[in-house]
Scaffold this motif. Structure first.
Motif, PDB file in Angstrom:
ATOM      1  N   ALA A 274       0.820  -1.221   0.000  1.00  0.00           N
ATOM      2  CA  ALA A 274       0.000   0.000   0.000  1.00  0.00           C
ATOM      3  C   ALA A 274       0.847   1.261   0.000  1.00  0.00           C
ATOM      4  CB  ALA A 274      -0.937  -0.003   1.215  1.00  0.00           C
ATOM      5  N   LYS A 275       2.158   1.129   0.148  1.00  0.00           N
ATOM      6  CA  LYS A 275       3.026   2.309   0.093  1.00  0.00           C
ATOM      7  C   LYS A 275       3.006   2.962  -1.282  1.00  0.00           C
ATOM      8  CE  LYS A 275       6.104   0.765   3.791  1.00  0.00           C
ATOM      9  NZ  LYS A 275       5.913   1.892   4.704  1.00  0.00           N
ATOM     10  N   VAL A 276       2.603   2.215  -2.304  1.00  0.00           N
ATOM     11  CA  VAL A 276       2.433   2.797  -3.639  1.00  0.00           C
ATOM     12  C   VAL A 276       1.099   2.327  -4.195  1.00  0.00           C
ATOM     13  CG1 VAL A 276       3.447   3.175  -5.904  1.00  0.00           C
ATOM     14  CG2 VAL A 276       4.935   2.604  -3.976  1.00  0.00           C
ATOM     15  N   ALA A 277       0.239   3.270  -4.541  1.00  0.00           N
ATOM     16  CA  ALA A 277      -1.054   2.962  -5.148  1.00  0.00           C
ATOM     17  C   ALA A 277      -1.038   3.395  -6.604  1.00  0.00           C
ATOM     18  CB  ALA A 277      -2.181   3.669  -4.394  1.00  0.00           C
ATOM     19  N   ILE A 278      -1.547   2.541  -7.482  1.00  0.00           N
ATOM     20  CA  ILE A 278      -1.585   2.884  -8.900  1.00  0.00           C
ATOM     21  C   ILE A 278      -3.002   2.802  -9.430  1.00  0.00           C
ATOM     22  CG2 ILE A 278       0.792   2.189  -9.384  1.00  0.00           C
ATOM     23  CD1 ILE A 278      -0.271  -0.469 -10.458  1.00  0.00           C
ATOM     24  N   GLN A 279      -3.278   3.620 -10.432  1.00  0.00           N
ATOM     25  CA  GLN A 279      -4.535   3.570 -11.176  1.00  0.00           C
ATOM     26  C   GLN A 279      -4.205   3.557 -12.658  1.00  0.00           C
ATOM     27  OE1 GLN A 279      -7.291   6.670 -10.028  1.00  0.00           O
ATOM     28  NE2 GLN A 279      -6.813   6.437  -7.856  1.00  0.00           N
ATOM     29  N   GLY A 280      -5.046   2.846 -13.424  1.00  0.00           N
ATOM     30  CA  GLY A 280      -4.790   2.746 -14.849  1.00  0.00           C
ATOM     31  C   GLY A 280      -3.827   1.624 -15.149  1.00  0.00           C
ATOM     32  N   GLY A 281      -3.436   1.533 -16.419  1.00  0.00           N
ATOM     33  CA  GLY A 281      -2.565   0.449 -16.834  1.00  0.00           C
ATOM     34  C   GLY A 281      -3.348  -0.819 -17.084  1.00  0.00           C
ATOM     35  N   THR A 282      -2.749  -1.741 -17.780  1.00  0.00           N
ATOM     36  CA  THR A 282      -3.392  -3.024 -18.045  1.00  0.00           C
ATOM     37  C   THR A 282      -3.223  -3.953 -16.857  1.00  0.00           C
ATOM     38  OG1 THR A 282      -1.387  -3.994 -18.985  1.00  0.00           O
ATOM     39  CG2 THR A 282      -2.839  -2.761 -20.492  1.00  0.00           C
ATOM     40  N   LEU A 283      -3.972  -5.050 -16.874  1.00  0.00           N
ATOM     41  CA  LEU A 283      -3.816  -6.050 -15.817  1.00  0.00           C
ATOM     42  C   LEU A 283      -2.393  -6.571 -15.800  1.00  0.00           C
ATOM     43  CD1 LEU A 283      -5.003  -7.862 -13.606  1.00  0.00           C
ATOM     44  CD2 LEU A 283      -5.757  -9.434 -15.415  1.00  0.00           C
TER      45      LEU A 283
ATOM     46  N   THR B 291       0.456   7.053  -6.531  1.00  0.00           N
ATOM     47  CA  THR B 291       0.515   7.780  -5.262  1.00  0.00           C
ATOM     48  C   THR B 291       1.517   7.106  -4.343  1.00  0.00           C
ATOM     49  OG1 THR B 291      -1.788   8.509  -5.448  1.00  0.00           O
ATOM     50  CG2 THR B 291      -0.794   8.577  -3.261  1.00  0.00           C
ATOM     51  N   LEU B 292       2.525   7.861  -3.953  1.00  0.00           N
ATOM     52  CA  LEU B 292       3.569   7.387  -3.056  1.00  0.00           C
ATOM     53  C   LEU B 292       3.204   7.799  -1.635  1.00  0.00           C
ATOM     54  CD1 LEU B 292       6.533   8.665  -5.251  1.00  0.00           C
ATOM     55  CD2 LEU B 292       5.670   6.314  -5.164  1.00  0.00           C
ATOM     56  N   LYS B 293       3.059   6.822  -0.761  1.00  0.00           N
ATOM     57  CA  LYS B 293       2.740   7.102   0.639  1.00  0.00           C
ATOM     58  C   LYS B 293       4.011   7.480   1.369  1.00  0.00           C
ATOM     59  CE  LYS B 293       0.457   4.974   4.654  1.00  0.00           C
ATOM     60  NZ  LYS B 293      -0.168   3.721   5.166  1.00  0.00           N
TER      61      LYS B 293
ATOM     62  N   ALA C 146       7.114  -6.299  -8.945  1.00  0.00           N
ATOM     63  CA  ALA C 146       8.377  -5.562  -8.812  1.00  0.00           C
ATOM     64  C   ALA C 146       8.479  -4.930  -7.426  1.00  0.00           C
ATOM     65  CB  ALA C 146       8.475  -4.492  -9.897  1.00  0.00           C
ATOM     66  N   LEU C 147       7.399  -4.301  -6.963  1.00  0.00           N
ATOM     67  CA  LEU C 147       7.414  -3.691  -5.628  1.00  0.00           C
ATOM     68  C   LEU C 147       7.641  -4.766  -4.565  1.00  0.00           C
ATOM     69  CD1 LEU C 147       7.112  -1.021  -4.091  1.00  0.00           C
ATOM     70  CD2 LEU C 147       4.643  -1.456  -3.985  1.00  0.00           C
ATOM     71  N   TYR C 148       7.001  -5.918  -4.741  1.00  0.00           N
ATOM     72  CA  TYR C 148       7.189  -7.070  -3.848  1.00  0.00           C
ATOM     73  C   TYR C 148       8.663  -7.480  -3.801  1.00  0.00           C
ATOM     74  CZ  TYR C 148       6.946 -12.217  -2.979  1.00  0.00           C
ATOM     75  OH  TYR C 148       7.135 -13.516  -2.547  1.00  0.00           O
ATOM     76  N   HIS C 149       9.293  -7.546  -4.967  1.00  0.00           N
ATOM     77  CA  HIS C 149      10.702  -7.963  -5.004  1.00  0.00           C
ATOM     78  C   HIS C 149      11.633  -6.928  -4.373  1.00  0.00           C
ATOM     79  CE1 HIS C 149       9.983 -11.149  -8.333  1.00  0.00           C
ATOM     80  NE2 HIS C 149      10.211 -11.747  -7.171  1.00  0.00           N
TER      81      HIS C 149
ATOM     82  N   GLY D  26       4.584  15.894   4.059  1.00  0.00           N
ATOM     83  CA  GLY D  26       3.332  15.523   3.419  1.00  0.00           C
ATOM     84  C   GLY D  26       2.931  14.098   3.731  1.00  0.00           C
ATOM     85  N   ALA D  27       1.651  13.795   3.473  1.00  0.00           N
ATOM     86  CA  ALA D  27       1.144  12.436   3.668  1.00  0.00           C
ATOM     87  C   ALA D  27       1.410  11.568   2.451  1.00  0.00           C
ATOM     88  CB  ALA D  27      -0.348  12.472   3.967  1.00  0.00           C
ATOM     89  N   SER D  28       1.363  12.181   1.266  1.00  0.00           N
ATOM     90  CA  SER D  28       1.567  11.418   0.041  1.00  0.00           C
ATOM     91  C   SER D  28       1.943  12.362  -1.097  1.00  0.00           C
ATOM     92  CB  SER D  28       0.301  10.629  -0.337  1.00  0.00           C
ATOM     93  OG  SER D  28      -0.766  11.517  -0.633  1.00  0.00           O
TER      94      SER D  28
END
Length: 774
Positions: free
Chosen positions: A344-353, A706-708, A362-365, A716-718
């Protein structure tokens, strides 16, 4: 390159099974595909480095435990697993991710079986010769915090999940009078543990340890100096009634490096190990433990264990704190929750599945290392061989410095600054404990391995300090930075001679710039002047006649210029050619451009570098994304006044070099670096020069990122990056606003990110060459 149809069908089926849950924004863990990069295959990579070298097993964010299938011991297979292998030798509790150099860990290897006990693993070519088992490829499933597979030799389903310091395995057995769980205590990726101990504590519990030294191979086949002890405290859901130990007779004069352990002579000794039934306590040079029991059809038998690098008591405390019962599904849910919280530290919208899966994997790794090594009570093993208690930080290990200073650690300064602070504290205290006056360049479990080159910790420190991450002994950290560049640097001579002199001279020049920055901030004017001058030493190895960087001999004379010139692999470089390595002057891009003949010439050369890069971006002589020295190069266009080409090429790299497949990484994952590059670049930001707060703006893959931010380190919060009209065709930035105001620079200062807010980009299908001041 031809690839078997069966392999891809199996992967597609496994992947589809792994992603059956509804993909919801709040369930980011559902996008994670741990099979991405899970191959060490040199055939698929087309080069001896292999592919991603990730592992598909269960772990938690930066956890000590990774419960993962292992398919191979030995060779350049650091993760212990490669997708194309058709048999599994067991499930280990510790793994490394994305590394070469023969690897290490892979300890506490657990395997379920039925029938006659076998004490050696067997080989990929002849799995029937040991306790290995073939498995049904379509049954293999992996997700964040979970792995399962059907072992076909004995028809046993194996499932595993993890907590930060412990893990649980669930085996579903067929009806059999002699079912078994066995544990190879000697097993270690790249070699063997050299001494083991096991004790039966009660009717359901065993404890013990495995000592790993350089004599047993491991990291760099012993050259990495890794020396550690893994302690365990394990419980079985079925009582220990028919149990025992196997012990191989390993003569004192036998060598125990990787080659010897894999030899027929050594394996014959393991195959003929003495089986000691009912023994309750044993120490030896090659031990295993087994427990036999009868099972009904589809009966589930579980095993759970805590591990520690401190003590058996620590392993016990870790297990009892984290896994209080036998509820496997609840533990799996906790692991998933930990991943959802971390992702949840990075939230994304858009893009393909597909792009979402690539992004969150990638974030997991990037959240495997640097992992915790301290127990739940805060105790950890020190570099002096003593037990220490942390003072306000979590002890971290596995610092692949030469790789991760470029993208992985800069990413963490934004989304996880406490981790960066932990790492600096860990490295400073480690130097104290080992009584060294310099930082290590590749640390593994307190080992000063000396792997790779440069002084990357100076970069991590400068970048951390510049961004206000300073909760450590700053003066000691600075002194260690100075000690590092004095011990390993260009010095008064102004260059480093020898076979990798280009790589070393350029890396050291940047490191000396990092120390100059620190000296300026900490008010050491003499040091600032000294190291700022040394930071320009890259100029001393530029041959104006050849128009490129060139290595020197010890006597100061140029090394002979090869027929293929700067395209020659390993000519003054490390795993590169001079054409690739020569762009590494991140701290003085303007000076580099002037040296190379001016802006127009440099732009033409960069255009050539990218134009000749193969479409699949696998290992090559041009823009070689599979190797780190070029990772900043696409962003140089921003510095040269053509930011639209940074936008073009970073989108191309994101598209061509990252896939939702086993071969989805074009090179070694390198402990988070390869994936961190994607996270940053696909978000629309990436540095050229860690230690400088300037962040280059590029074309985001997603409509909104969105970078938390951490309130301890940011106001800032994000911080959000919005890309309007974004698409596969609309990769070029037309205009921008920062917090509602028109913004015409192709970069941001880190302070703008930390303050929180929004960068709004309008995208189009053609370059706007008027946007983006350099």
């Amino acid at each position: 390159m031809f690839k078997p149809v069966v392999k891809y069908f199996a992967f597609t089926l496994a992947a589809s099974l792994a992603f059956t849950p509804m993909l919801r924004a709040q369930n980011r863990a559902a996008y994670v595909n741990p099979f991405i990069g899970a191959s060490t295959s040199t055939a698929d990579a087309g080069v001896y480095h292999g592919l991603g070298k990730t592992f598909p097993g269960a772990t938690t964010p930066y956890g000590m435990v990774q419960v993962s299938p292992n398919t191979i011991t030995g060779g350049d297979n650091g993760s212990g697993y490669s997708y194309e292998h058709t048999s599994i030798e067991g499930f280990a509790f510790t793994q490394m991710s994305g590394i070469g150099w023969f690897g290490d860990l892979g300890n506490f290897l657990v395997m379920p079986a039925t029938g006659q006990l076998k004490t050696k693993a067997g080989t990929i070519a002849h799995p029937e010769g040991g306790y290995r088992s073939m498995y049904a490829k379509p049954s293999e499933k992996a997700s964040a915090g979970y792995y399962s597979v059907q072992l076909t030799d004995n028809n046993i389903k194996a499932e595993m999940t993890a907590a930060p310091h412990s893990g649980m395995l669930r085996f579903t057995f067929p009806q059999n009078k002699q079912s078994r769980i066995q544990i190879d205590l000697a097993r270690r990726v790249g070699g063997t543990s050299t001494l083991q101990y096991v004790k039966v504590v009660d009717a359901n519990t065993i404890e013990g340890w495995m000592k790993c030294t350089p004599d047993g191979g491991g990291w760099g086949n012993g050259d990495g100096h890794a020396e550690y002890t893994v302690y365990f405290y394990a419980k079985f859901s079925k009582p220990l009634k028919d149990y025992g130990v196997w012990s191989a007779d390993i003569p004192e004069d036998w060598a125990r490096k990787r080659e010897e352990v894999g030899s027929d002579k050594y394996q014959d000794a393991v195959a003929n190990a003495a089986i000691l039934k009912g023994i309750k306590e044993k120490q030896g040079k090659h031990l295993g433990f087994y427990t036999n029991f009868a099972t009904g059809a589809n009966e589930q038998v579980l095993m759970k264990s805590g591990i520690s690098f401190v003590s058996v008591a620590g392993a016990k405390a870790n297990l009892l704190a984290e896994i209080k019962d036998w509820n496997f599904d609840a533990l799996h849910q906790k692991a998933t929750a930990l991943w959802n919280n971390a992702l949840a530290k990075v939230a994304i919208q858009g893009g393909t599945l597909e792009q979402k899966k690539v992004f969150y994997t990638a974030l997991y790794h990037t959240m495997i290392d640097p992992r915790i090594i301290s127990d739940v009570d805060g105790k950890y093993p020190g570099g002096d061989g003593k037990v220490h208690a942390h003072a306000g930080f979590k002890k971290r290990t596995i610092f692949s410095g030469w790789d991760v200073f470029r993208s992985q650690m800069p990413l963490q300064t934004i989304i996880n600054p406490r981790l960066v602070n932990d790492l600096v504290n860990s490295m400073v205290t480690l130097a104290d404990q080992k009584q060294k006056n310099y930082f290590e360049r590749w640390e593994l479990l307190n080992a000063y391995s000396g792997c790779m080159l440069g002084n990357p910790m100076t970069s991590v420190l400068a970048d951390a300090y510049a961004k206000g991450i300073r909760n450590y002994d700053v003066n000691k950290a600075y002194a260690l930075s100075v000690g590092s560049v004095e011990k390993f640097g260009n010095g008064e001579r102004g260059y480093t001679p020898g076979g990798i002199g280009i790589a070393q001279t350029l890396e050291y020049a940047y490191n000396e710039w990092c120390v100059a920055q620190l000296a300026t901030w900490l008010k050491h004017p003499a040091d600032a002047k000294k190291y700022a001058a040394r930071a320009l030493s890259y100029k001393n190895i530029f041959d104006k006649e050849k128009g490129w960087f060139r290595p020197n001999e010890d006597n100061g004379q140029w090394k002979a210029w090869p027929d293929s010139g700067r395209m020659t692999q390993w000519y003054g470089t490390f795993e590169t050619n001079p054409y690739q390595q020569g762009w590494f002057v991140p701290h003085d891009v303007d000076g580099m451009v002037e040296l190379m003949g001016g802006k127009a010439k440099v732009l033409a050369d960069l255009d050539n570098l990218f134009a000749k890069t193969p479409d699949n971006m696998m290992w090559n002589d041009y823009y070689n994304h599979a190797n780190e020295p070029v990772h900043h190069v696409p962003f140089l266009y921003n510095r040269l006044g053509q930011p639209w080409l940074t936008q073009k090429w970073t989108r191309e790299i994101c598209r061509r070099a990252y896939k939702n497949s086993v071969e989805g990484l074009v090179g070694n994952e390198d402990v988070g670096q390869m994936s961190a590059w994607y996270v940053l670049a696909s978000s629309g930001l990436h540095p050229v020069t860690p230690g400088d707060t300037r962040q280059e703006i590029t074309s985001p893959v997603f409509d909104k990122v969105t970078l938390k931010l951490d309130p301890k380190y940011a106001k800032g919060a994000s911080f959000s990056i919005i890309a309007k009209n974004n698409s596969a065709a609309n990769v070029y930035i037309q205009s921008a606003k920062l917090n509602g105001k028109i913004y015409n620079k192709c970069y941001l200062d880190y302070s703008a990110i930390a303050a929180g807010g929004t960068l709004e980009l309008v995208m189009g299908d053609a370059p706007n060459k008027k946007w983006g001041e350099k």
